[in-house]
Design an enzyme around this catalytic site. Sequence first.
Site: not given
Length: 271
Positions: A15, A47-48, A79-81, A194-195
């Site tokens: 993550d 990460y965004g 991690c969705n991203t 988002c976790t």
Amino acid sequence: MNDGQSNDRPIIAFDSGIGGLTVLREARVLIPDRRFVYIADDAGFPYGDWEEEALKQRIVGLIDGFIGKYDPELVIIPCNTASTLVLEDLRRVFPSVPFVGTVPAIKPAAERTSSGLISVLATPGTVKRAYTRDLIQSFATKCHVRLVGSQSLARMAEMHMRGELIDDEAIRAEIAPCFYEKDGARTDIVVLACTHYPLLVNVFRRLAPWPVDWLDPAEAIARRALSLLTPNGTGVEPEHGDDIAVFTSGNPDFPTRRLLQGFGLATGVIA
């Protein structure tokens, strides 16, 4: 492996920070006979803020190194991203390693909603991905889905878990767009895409203008991971003392080490 011998190949959970601990917690409950290596790319967090191609190269490079070091039985990307960006690349580059990704829980939300009004609370990266819109098109065409991108909540979640004070009004402003009314109906489900966000769910519940179902995908991700594993055959549930946490910075701060200790993870392990 089903020969009565214990399988020492670990499961990696990767993550951007400590958000994936929400998934790790569920995975360890469902898969007590495996060793886990939790990897937090804190040097790259959040990460965004990254350009997509640079982030893609970073994640593939890091995973390459960790696969070489730990020879994992399976890799979870909680991690969705990262998942919506690079999961297909990882499966292509490492075809012998099973990957379990994390994508917004739009399908279960569409199945559960009574009002037909759903919000997806995510990072801006996840909101803008075609993958997310494809999920809506595939599973939620009969619903009204509002995508809400937050630039700040992941950072706030990390602060909260480290025991730092966070401003209620700042959080209220981030979640407020999730709540809307249409033709006499109200939002009744918010997908936590988002976790990091389940770490704040009790705060969300307290600040929400009305009750909703906050949909956390952690258990579903853990179940998917379990389905891809071959039983050990030992019938013995080992202690989790050998589960470790690795930080790409090599230097997690004291509140983070204390938090990880609470999760039963050995801390201070340098990537």
